[in-house]
Design an enzyme around this catalytic site. Structure first.
Site, PDB file in Angstrom:
ATOM      1  N   SER A   1       1.019  -1.235   0.559  1.00  0.00           N
ATOM      2  CA  SER A   1      -0.182   0.311   0.033  1.00  0.00           C
ATOM      3  C   SER A   1       1.378   1.082  -0.250  1.00  0.00           C
ATOM      4  CB  SER A   1      -0.767  -0.157   1.029  1.00  0.00           C
ATOM      5  OG  SER A   1      -1.765   0.834   1.710  1.00  0.00           O
TER       6      SER A   1
ATOM      7  N   TYR B   1      -2.011  -0.286  10.869  1.00  0.00           N
ATOM      8  CA  TYR B   1      -2.280  -0.912   9.384  1.00  0.00           C
ATOM      9  C   TYR B   1      -1.565  -0.321   8.505  1.00  0.00           C
ATOM     10  CZ  TYR B   1      -4.364  -1.327   4.344  1.00  0.00           C
ATOM     11  OH  TYR B   1      -4.685  -1.252   3.100  1.00  0.00           O
TER      12      TYR B   1
ATOM     13  N   LYS C   1       2.057  -2.331   6.942  1.00  0.00           N
ATOM     14  CA  LYS C   1       2.607  -2.066   5.577  1.00  0.00           C
ATOM     15  C   LYS C   1       4.036  -2.046   5.377  1.00  0.00           C
ATOM     16  CE  LYS C   1      -1.651  -3.497   3.479  1.00  0.00           C
ATOM     17  NZ  LYS C   1      -1.067  -5.051   2.872  1.00  0.00           N
TER      18      LYS C   1
HETATM   19  N1  LIG Z   1      -8.424  -0.513  -1.373  1.00  0.00           N
HETATM   20  C1  LIG Z   1      -7.450  -0.100  -0.927  1.00  0.00           C
HETATM   21  O1  LIG Z   1      -7.827   1.953  -1.321  1.00  0.00           O
HETATM   22  C2  LIG Z   1      -5.645  -0.778  -0.763  1.00  0.00           C
HETATM   23  C3  LIG Z   1      -4.930   0.201  -0.976  1.00  0.00           C
HETATM   24  C4  LIG Z   1      -3.728   0.001  -0.767  1.00  0.00           C
HETATM   25  C5  LIG Z   1      -3.365  -1.243  -0.695  1.00  0.00           C
HETATM   26  N2  LIG Z   1      -5.006  -2.425  -0.427  1.00  0.00           N
HETATM   27  C6  LIG Z   1      -4.163  -3.716  -0.215  1.00  0.00           C
HETATM   28  O2  LIG Z   1      -5.237  -4.435  -1.070  1.00  0.00           O
HETATM   29  C7  LIG Z   1      -5.606  -5.843  -0.855  1.00  0.00           C
HETATM   30  C8  LIG Z   1      -7.009  -5.918  -1.204  1.00  0.00           C
HETATM   31  O3  LIG Z   1      -7.601  -5.108  -0.164  1.00  0.00           O
HETATM   32  P1  LIG Z   1      -9.207  -5.097  -1.015  1.00  0.00           P
HETATM   33  O4  LIG Z   1      -8.649  -3.573  -0.984  1.00  0.00           O
HETATM   34  O5  LIG Z   1      -9.530  -6.102  -2.108  1.00  0.00           O
HETATM   35  O6  LIG Z   1     -10.218  -5.399  -0.163  1.00  0.00           O
HETATM   36  P2  LIG Z   1     -11.325  -6.245   0.541  1.00  0.00           P
HETATM   37  O7  LIG Z   1     -12.224  -6.246  -0.823  1.00  0.00           O
HETATM   38  O8  LIG Z   1     -11.744  -5.682   1.731  1.00  0.00           O
HETATM   39  O9  LIG Z   1     -10.375  -7.646  -0.059  1.00  0.00           O
HETATM   40  C9  LIG Z   1      -9.561  -7.924   1.041  1.00  0.00           C
HETATM   41  C10 LIG Z   1      -9.410  -9.375   0.623  1.00  0.00           C
HETATM   42  O10 LIG Z   1      -9.082  -9.987   1.945  1.00  0.00           O
HETATM   43  C11 LIG Z   1      -9.390 -11.177   2.016  1.00  0.00           C
HETATM   44  N3  LIG Z   1      -8.902 -11.304   3.428  1.00  0.00           N
HETATM   45  C12 LIG Z   1      -9.260 -10.003   5.148  1.00  0.00           C
HETATM   46  N4  LIG Z   1      -8.769 -11.269   5.906  1.00  0.00           N
HETATM   47  C13 LIG Z   1      -8.760 -12.253   5.753  1.00  0.00           C
HETATM   48  C14 LIG Z   1      -8.315 -13.460   6.812  1.00  0.00           C
HETATM   49  N5  LIG Z   1      -8.401 -13.070   8.347  1.00  0.00           N
HETATM   50  N6  LIG Z   1      -8.170 -14.502   6.634  1.00  0.00           N
HETATM   51  C15 LIG Z   1      -8.379 -14.072   4.669  1.00  0.00           C
HETATM   52  N7  LIG Z   1      -8.327 -13.613   3.421  1.00  0.00           N
HETATM   53  C16 LIG Z   1      -8.665 -12.820   4.012  1.00  0.00           C
HETATM   54  C17 LIG Z   1     -10.966 -11.395   2.557  1.00  0.00           C
HETATM   55  O11 LIG Z   1     -11.718 -12.484   2.614  1.00  0.00           O
HETATM   56  P3  LIG Z   1     -12.482 -12.669   2.861  1.00  0.00           P
HETATM   57  O12 LIG Z   1     -13.230 -11.285   4.205  1.00  0.00           O
HETATM   58  O13 LIG Z   1     -13.968 -13.387   2.563  1.00  0.00           O
HETATM   59  O14 LIG Z   1     -11.604 -14.022   4.199  1.00  0.00           O
HETATM   60  C18 LIG Z   1     -10.927 -10.474   0.787  1.00  0.00           C
HETATM   61  O15 LIG Z   1     -10.914 -11.108  -0.216  1.00  0.00           O
HETATM   62  C19 LIG Z   1      -5.005  -5.824   0.892  1.00  0.00           C
HETATM   63  O16 LIG Z   1      -4.472  -6.360   1.725  1.00  0.00           O
HETATM   64  C20 LIG Z   1      -5.490  -4.353   1.193  1.00  0.00           C
HETATM   65  O17 LIG Z   1      -4.537  -3.731   2.173  1.00  0.00           O
HETATM   66  C21 LIG Z   1      -5.994  -1.475  -0.460  1.00  0.00           C
END
Ligand SMILES: NC(=O)c1ccc[n+]([C@@H]2O[C@H](COP(=O)([O-])OP(=O)(O)OC[C@H]3O[C@@H](n4cnc5c(N)ncnc54)[C@H](OP(=O)(O)O)[C@@H]3O)[C@@H](O)[C@H]2O)c1
Length: 257
Positions: free
Chosen positions: A147, A162, A166
């Site tokens: 991130s 968080y 990261k």
């Molecule tokens: N969206 C943003 O603005 C942003 C920016 C920078 C980085 N990121 C990073 O991108 C990545 C994906 O996030 P996203 O934005 O796509 O959010 P999201 O839609 O909430 O997806 C998060 C994913 O992580 C899984 N997850 C969470 N806790 C888990 C656990 N205990 N065991 C297994 N799976 C787990 C969730 O699956 P289940 O709940 O089904 O387990 C879901 O599939 C993350 O690492 C996040 O930090 C996001």
């Protein structure tokens, strides 16, 4: 530099956290590119939905229910992949969580959940994938979905732990790169650091802020596919080229410090 995904066709990729957002988009694209993609998450119904949408593709999606905060479930998932799909070539550590919590009053339980998924779970999955690659002499690729928060602090409330998690991913990326290089390994490691992406991780607390409303109004936000495009570029580089860090931000983003 000739970019090509050809060498990954038919090979096994593992994507954690593929039940929504960026992970689901990555898994979808890899299946469309002809890979065998094992996807891990807790919400198996979401993974099954994704599988049914991808039935006519040349690759295949293999849903596995696993909680990345639990070591035994990660180990079980890797055992299943090893026995049923074959050598792992790509690992995308995408699963991530943010439990909104301050550093002055947040609970130890919430902090632990964040670190357990974003840092320890990622490290366990990495170790298991590397063992498999070494055993099978595969020059694979480990990709951490990091991130912007892995490189700077953010002007967003209750994301302190968080951000720390990261920053940990940034340190783990370089430490792993060095460890692999010193061991003579040809396995690649890459950190992809998105800015704001429109996914479920953005809590209603964040979505209700005036700053966020302005972000949406001015379209200063990415789609999951913008991140997937970066990941495909990183995977497409020739064997001697390693993209170490790829930061992808929406034009006009100002929330970082
Ligand atoms: N969206 C943003 O603005 C942003 C920016 C920078 C980085 N990121 C990073 O991108 C990545 C994906 O996030 P996203 O934005 O796509 O959010 P999201 O839609 O909430 O997806 C998060 C994913 O992580 C899984 N997850 C969470 N806790 C888990 C656990 N205990 N065991 C297994 N799976 C787990 C969730 O699956 P289940 O709940 O089904 O387990 C879901 O599939 C993350 O690492 C996040 O930090 C996001």
């Amino acid at each position: 530099m000739v970019l090509s995904m050809d060498r990954w066709k038919g090979k096994v990729a593992v994507v954690t956290g593929a039940s929504s957002g960026i992970g689901a988009a990555i898994a979808r694209r890899l299946v469309e590119q002809g890979l065998q993609v094992a996807v891990l998450a807790r919400r198996k119904d979401r993974l099954e939905d994704l599988r049914s949408q991808l039935e006519d593709q040349s690759g295949k999606l293999h849903p596995i229910q696993a909680d990345i905060s639990k070591e035994e479930e990660i180990l079980e998932a890797f055992k299943w992949i090893k026995q049923n799909l074959g050598p792992i070539h790509i690992l995308v550590n995408n699963a991530g969580t943010n439990v909104p919590a301050t550093l002055s009053e947040g609970t130890t339980k919430d902090w632990t959940t964040i670190l357990q998924v974003n840092v320890i779970g990622l490290s366990i999955a990495t170790r298991e994938a590397l063992k498999d690659m070494k055993e099978n002499k595969v020059n694979g690729h480990i990709i951490h979905i990091n991130s912007v928060a892995g490189h700077q602090t953010l002007k967003i409330p209750r994301v302190g732990m968080y951000t720390a998690s990261k920053h940990g991913v940034t340190a783990l990326t370089e430490s792993l790169r060095l460890e692999l290089a010193l061991n003579g390994s040809k396995v690649k490691v890459t950190s992809i650091s998105p800015g704001l992406v429109d996914t479920e991780i953005l809590s209603s607390e964040i979505k209700n802020t005036e700053i966020f409303k302005k972000i949406i109004e001015n379209k200063i936000i990415l789609n999951p596919d913008d991140i997937v495009d970066g990941l495909i570029y990183v995977l497409s580089t020739p064997p001697h080229v390693q993209v170490h860090e790829l930061m992808i931000r929406p034009v006009g983003e100002t929330y970082g410090s």
